[in-house]
Design a protein around this motif. Structure first.
Motif, PDB file in Angstrom:
ATOM      1  N   LYS A 145       0.829  -1.209   0.000  1.00 32.07           N
ATOM      2  CA  LYS A 145       0.000   0.000   0.000  1.00 32.07           C
ATOM      3  C   LYS A 145       0.861   1.256   0.000  1.00 32.07           C
ATOM      4  O   LYS A 145       0.531   2.253  -0.645  1.00 32.07           O
ATOM      5  CB  LYS A 145      -0.928  -0.006   1.215  1.00 32.07           C
ATOM      6  CG  LYS A 145      -2.013  -1.075   1.171  1.00 32.07           C
ATOM      7  CD  LYS A 145      -2.891  -1.007   2.410  1.00 32.07           C
ATOM      8  CE  LYS A 145      -3.967  -2.088   2.384  1.00 32.07           C
ATOM      9  NZ  LYS A 145      -4.809  -2.047   3.612  1.00 32.07           N
ATOM     10  N   LEU A 194       0.989   4.542  -3.082  1.00 29.36           N
ATOM     11  CA  LEU A 194       0.465   5.841  -2.676  1.00 29.36           C
ATOM     12  C   LEU A 194       0.530   6.842  -3.818  1.00 29.36           C
ATOM     13  O   LEU A 194       1.478   6.844  -4.608  1.00 29.36           O
ATOM     14  CB  LEU A 194       1.263   6.387  -1.481  1.00 29.36           C
ATOM     15  CG  LEU A 194       1.014   5.724  -0.116  1.00 29.36           C
ATOM     16  CD1 LEU A 194       1.964   6.292   0.917  1.00 29.36           C
ATOM     17  CD2 LEU A 194      -0.428   5.934   0.324  1.00 29.36           C
ATOM     18  N   GLN A 195      -0.492   7.704  -3.887  1.00 37.65           N
ATOM     19  CA  GLN A 195      -0.511   8.766  -4.884  1.00 37.65           C
ATOM     20  C   GLN A 195       0.206  10.001  -4.336  1.00 37.65           C
ATOM     21  O   GLN A 195       0.614  10.049  -3.179  1.00 37.65           O
ATOM     22  CB  GLN A 195      -1.960   9.105  -5.269  1.00 37.65           C
ATOM     23  CG  GLN A 195      -2.730   7.922  -5.836  1.00 37.65           C
ATOM     24  CD  GLN A 195      -2.103   7.367  -7.105  1.00 37.65           C
ATOM     25  OE1 GLN A 195      -1.619   8.131  -7.943  1.00 37.65           O
ATOM     26  NE2 GLN A 195      -2.120   6.046  -7.247  1.00 37.65           N
ATOM     27  N   GLU A 196       0.333  11.014  -5.186  1.00 34.24           N
ATOM     28  CA  GLU A 196       1.141  12.181  -4.825  1.00 34.24           C
ATOM     29  C   GLU A 196       0.553  12.933  -3.635  1.00 34.24           C
ATOM     30  O   GLU A 196       1.285  13.435  -2.787  1.00 34.24           O
ATOM     31  CB  GLU A 196       1.249  13.110  -6.037  1.00 34.24           C
ATOM     32  CG  GLU A 196       2.171  14.291  -5.812  1.00 34.24           C
ATOM     33  CD  GLU A 196       2.385  15.100  -7.071  1.00 34.24           C
ATOM     34  OE1 GLU A 196       3.049  16.139  -6.998  1.00 34.24           O
ATOM     35  OE2 GLU A 196       1.866  14.677  -8.134  1.00 34.24           O
ATOM     36  N   GLY A 197      -0.767  13.015  -3.516  1.00 31.12           N
ATOM     37  CA  GLY A 197      -1.379  13.783  -2.435  1.00 31.12           C
ATOM     38  C   GLY A 197      -1.701  12.984  -1.192  1.00 31.12           C
ATOM     39  O   GLY A 197      -2.236  13.544  -0.222  1.00 31.12           O
ATOM     40  N   ASP A 198      -1.410  11.685  -1.155  1.00 30.08           N
ATOM     41  CA  ASP A 198      -1.755  10.830  -0.014  1.00 30.08           C
ATOM     42  C   ASP A 198      -0.770  11.043   1.138  1.00 30.08           C
ATOM     43  O   ASP A 198       0.408  11.353   0.936  1.00 30.08           O
ATOM     44  CB  ASP A 198      -1.764   9.363  -0.430  1.00 30.08           C
ATOM     45  CG  ASP A 198      -2.847   9.081  -1.470  1.00 30.08           C
ATOM     46  OD1 ASP A 198      -3.786   9.895  -1.549  1.00 30.08           O
ATOM     47  OD2 ASP A 198      -2.730   8.077  -2.195  1.00 30.08           O
ATOM     48  N   ASP A 199      -1.276  10.812   2.360  1.00 32.86           N
ATOM     49  CA  ASP A 199      -0.464  10.921   3.571  1.00 32.86           C
ATOM     50  C   ASP A 199      -0.060   9.519   4.023  1.00 32.86           C
ATOM     51  O   ASP A 199      -0.920   8.695   4.349  1.00 32.86           O
ATOM     52  CB  ASP A 199      -1.253  11.634   4.667  1.00 32.86           C
ATOM     53  CG  ASP A 199      -0.414  11.860   5.916  1.00 32.86           C
ATOM     54  OD1 ASP A 199       0.811  11.653   5.844  1.00 32.86           O
ATOM     55  OD2 ASP A 199      -0.979  12.246   6.958  1.00 32.86           O
ATOM     56  N   PRO A 200       1.254   9.228   4.057  1.00 32.45           N
ATOM     57  CA  PRO A 200       1.679   7.854   4.406  1.00 32.45           C
ATOM     58  C   PRO A 200       1.836   7.625   5.905  1.00 32.45           C
ATOM     59  O   PRO A 200       2.236   6.536   6.307  1.00 32.45           O
ATOM     60  CB  PRO A 200       3.038   7.751   3.708  1.00 32.45           C
ATOM     61  CG  PRO A 200       3.575   9.137   3.746  1.00 32.45           C
ATOM     62  CD  PRO A 200       2.391  10.066   3.648  1.00 32.45           C
ATOM     63  N   ALA A 254       6.359   8.752  -2.781  1.00 31.95           N
ATOM     64  CA  ALA A 254       6.171   8.100  -1.482  1.00 31.95           C
ATOM     65  C   ALA A 254       7.490   7.997  -0.726  1.00 31.95           C
ATOM     66  O   ALA A 254       7.532   8.138   0.503  1.00 31.95           O
ATOM     67  CB  ALA A 254       5.565   6.708  -1.681  1.00 31.95           C
ATOM     68  N   LYS A 294       8.295  11.355   1.021  1.00 31.89           N
ATOM     69  CA  LYS A 294       7.449  11.596   2.191  1.00 31.89           C
ATOM     70  C   LYS A 294       7.829  10.683   3.347  1.00 31.89           C
ATOM     71  O   LYS A 294       7.954  11.128   4.496  1.00 31.89           O
ATOM     72  CB  LYS A 294       5.980  11.387   1.814  1.00 31.89           C
ATOM     73  CG  LYS A 294       5.438  12.413   0.825  1.00 31.89           C
ATOM     74  CD  LYS A 294       3.981  12.132   0.491  1.00 31.89           C
ATOM     75  CE  LYS A 294       3.432  13.144  -0.505  1.00 31.89           C
ATOM     76  NZ  LYS A 294       2.024  12.868  -0.855  1.00 31.89           N
TER      77      LYS A 294
END
Length: 726
Positions: free
Chosen positions: A329, A333-339, A371, A374
């Motif tokens: 997962k 992750l996409q560019e705007g997602d919070d990991p 990802a 981040k």
């Protein structure tokens, strides 16, 4: 008949296997059992050469002269003996010689393949019988000392085995001994790879920027050197013990002879001392001018070692089950997602240490760069990660390369909060980033920090700083930095020279341009055409038309054909002095030499004619421009608006003004002021005010005369375009 007699003797020995001593049977059964349940030597020995000997050309297929097929009852008896010995293995002593067993195990593994290849029709029982005879003979040779070292002369042939068989046995024995020696060195190497001295050197190398494959190679090199030193000193110790034993034996022999004969004392044995020569002085290490043997570097190393714990060389934990799903997962992750949520779940499942974090980051870097960036920033706050300066530096370098200034500032702030100061690599990346983005203040700060570390900036750093000064409109500071670069025996690139020369030419600084051209003459064989053109432009904008013409003539003497822009620069210089006759003579001479005038030169002439109020001559030049078939430059529209506005030609003024308003973003402060002045002079008051608002919107500062003129005019005044609109 003799060969048959020998064969009968060998077969008789196979039939008597059951009456052999338990020890030999036990040894061989252990060997065959371990081979059958393990394939750890399979890869090493699959590619062995067929049975042959360079000195004895006969192949191993001559085995049939000595091993004879006999009745199945004999073979079954020998096989039963082998099975019985296998059953007795567990009950025997466990104090066997491990080295001998390993040698025999490897030996039997290879020989089984060779015997099976020579006798493909024999079953396993017959092959086991042959191998047992061979192993028995090899054990006898081991007890005699015949297989103790590689490369010694082969044992004397027995009447039971052929010369080819003995040669093959010796070849296989040498191969086994070599492999065992390699295994021994490999195991010994592992100890030195994990030794404290090697680990300390690896940590220090990591601090100065050595990572990846180079650090791995250096680590094994240092371990190998450490092992060689240890072996050398061990050999000295062995030699000393040998000398002591020889001296003691000679002393004892002398005492015995003295007691027996009583006639004379034994001769004194001169002791032989073995020692290494003593080195005088201290070791000195110099790298890039730094005296690394200075005690201060020892203090620096101590501080680094106190600040960081020892590196963890363990293997990462296996990622399976739910933990693997969480990692997948993270990779998707996409560019705007919070990991952060997934990362917390991953930490709870795996309980990672530093090596696990590094494995995760490496996997994310290969699959999902966004990802990775981040997660890498979040990981810096994890205690189990044990973040060091190299981790911060690596992340800053990636962001700086992509000009992510905000991300870099955020990571630098986090570094300062954690009490970590930027290292050399970080300062270098910051210099490049701030210079490229035009943040000259921060670039200078990073540059000074870099010099404070005691290291000399390289050519790339100097180039970045000089280009930063050029982009900020401060070429004099760039020139000063270039002189410092030359003083340190570094040669500036042609790109640096051209950037400084271009900046001085745009500013009209003839002295600065002349200084740069002199430096270029010293470093380069000849100046390029663009450099000559910029030099002419610098003198022209400085109002030195004669020097501009001299440089123009010098350029032609060097074999360069002037382009349209260079000719326009000379004409522009004459325009500044209003020397129309000199400009016309120049254009006539160029026409005689076959050099055609282009759109840029005609544009300068049109502007000159407009300033003089020569409308007909200017329109004739416009016809010539249209015949060239090239798109006129933007400056031509400024000249036309100025010319037609001053003579109050409303139609053509509005036409030119419409083009300028459509491209107002391309206008500079000088163009705005020239157009506004012409509009006011021609009575186009509302149009002048509209252009003045555009100028203020672009945040250009008007001259004092224009400002007073615009403020002093009553708002009710209007004519021209304003009357037409009403």
């Amino acid at each position: 008949m003799k060969s048959f007699l020998v064969s009968r003797q060998a077969i008789h020995r196979i039939s008597l296997l059951s009456s052999k001593t338990p020890t030999l049977c036990r040894n061989f059964s252990a060997i065959t059992s371990s081979i059958s349940h393990s394939d750890r030597h399979l890869r090493s020995y699959e590619d062995q050469t067929p049975l042959k000997n360079a000195e004895i050309p006969r192949p191993i297929s001559d085995f049939n002269r000595y091993f004879h097929f006999t009745r199945e009852s004999r073979l079954s008896e020998s096989s039963a003996a082998i099975d019985d010995s296998n059953d007795q293995e567990v009950d025997e002593d466990e104090d066997e010689d491990g080295t001998t067993n390993e040698f025999l195990s490897r030996f039997v593994w290879i020989m089984r393949g060779k015997v099976s290849e020579a006798y493909p029709d024999c079953d396993k029982k017959m092959v086991d019988g042959m191998l047992l005879l061979i192993v028995e003979k090899v054990v006898e040779e081991i007890e005699r000392g015949g297989f103790n070292k590689v490369g010694s002369a082969p044992p004397s042939p027995s009447s039971e085995f052929s010369d080819d068989l003995w040669a093959t046995i010796w070849e296989v024995s040498n191969t086994v001994l070599k492999d065992m020696e390699k295994e021994r060195k490999k195991e010994k190497m592992k100890q030195y790879v994990q030794s404290p001295e090697v680990m300390e050197m690896c940590r220090f190398a990591g601090e100065i920027g050595i990572r990846g494959d180079l650090l791995r190679e250096l680590r094994f090199k240092w371990a190998r050197e450490k092992m060689e030193d240890a072996e050398f000193y061990e050999s000295l110790e062995q030699q000393r013990d040998l000398d002591n034993s020889v001296r003691e034996s000679e002393t004892v022999d002398g005492v015995e002879e003295e007691e027996e004969e009583g006639s004379f004392a034994s001769d004194e044995v001169e002791p032989r001392s073995i020692s290494l020569p003593k080195r005088k002085g201290k070791f000195k290490y110099k790298i890039y001018g730094l005296e690394l043997s200075d005690p201060k570097w020892g203090e620096v190393a101590d501080k680094i070692h106190e600040a960081e714990e020892e590196a963890d060389w363990k293997e990462p934990k296996p990622v399976t089950g739910k933990c693997k799903l969480v990692m997948e997962k993270l990779e998707s992750l996409q560019e705007g997602d919070d990991p952060s949520g997934l990362l917390s779940e991953w930490v709870e499942l795996l309980e990672p240490n530093r090596v696990d974090w590094i494995a995760l980051l490496n996997q994310l870097r290969e699959g999902n760069t966004n990802a990775y960036l981040k997660v890498a920033e979040l990981v810096l706050d994890e205690k189990s990660f044990k973040a060091s300066i190299s981790d911060y530096s690596k992340l800053i370098h990636i962001h700086a390369k992509e000009n992510h200034n905000e991300d870099v500032e955020r990571i630098l702030k986090k570094m300062s909060q954690n009490g970590i100061f930027p290292d050399i690599l970080t300062a270098t990346a910051l210099v490049h980033m701030y210079s490229k983005s035009g943040n000259l203040e921060r670039a200078t700060e990073a540059f000074e920090n870099l010099k404070s570390y005691g290291l000399r900036p390289d050519e790339k750093i100097y180039t970045s700083m000089i280009m930063g000064y050029v982009n900020a409109g401060k070429p004099k500071l760039g020139d000063r930095l270039m002189k410092d670069m030359v003083a340190k025996e570094m040669k500036p690139s042609e790109e640096v020279y051209m950037a400084l020369l271009r900046a001085f030419a745009e500013m009209g600084d003839a002295n600065g341009a002349a200084t740069i051209s002199s430096s270029m003459h010293a470093d380069l064989d000849s100046l390029p055409l663009e450099a000559w053109s910029l030099l002419v432009e610098a003198y022209g904008k400085a109002g030195q038309a004669d020097k501009a013409k001299n440089k123009f003539d010098e350029m032609r003497r060097h074999g360069h054909k002037p382009d349209d822009k260079c000719i326009a620069n000379v004409v522009q210089a004459y325009k500044g002095e209003n020397s129309l006759d000199k400009a016309l003579r120049l254009l006539l001479q160029l026409e005689k030499d076959g050099i055609e005038i282009g759109v840029i030169t005609y544009t300068v002439l049109v502007d000159w004619m407009a300033n003089l109020g020569l409308i007909e001559e200017a329109e004739q030049l416009l016809v010539k421009i249209s015949h060239l078939g090239e798109a006129p430059p933007f400056e031509l529209q400024v000249s036309l608006c100025y010319m037609y506005a001053t003579v109050r030609n409303e139609k053509k003024t509005l036409q030119a003004l419409g083009v300028l308003e459509a491209k107002k973003d391309q206008m500079g402060p000088n163009e705005f002021e020239k157009v506004i002045t012409a509009l006011k002079k021609g009575g186009f008051e509302k149009d002048a005010r509209r252009m003045y608002k555009h100028m203020e919107a672009r945040k250009f500062l008007p001259s004092e005369s224009l400002k007073m003129d615009m403020l002093g005019t009553p708002r009710a005044f209007g004519s021209g375009y304003g009357r037409m609109r009403r």
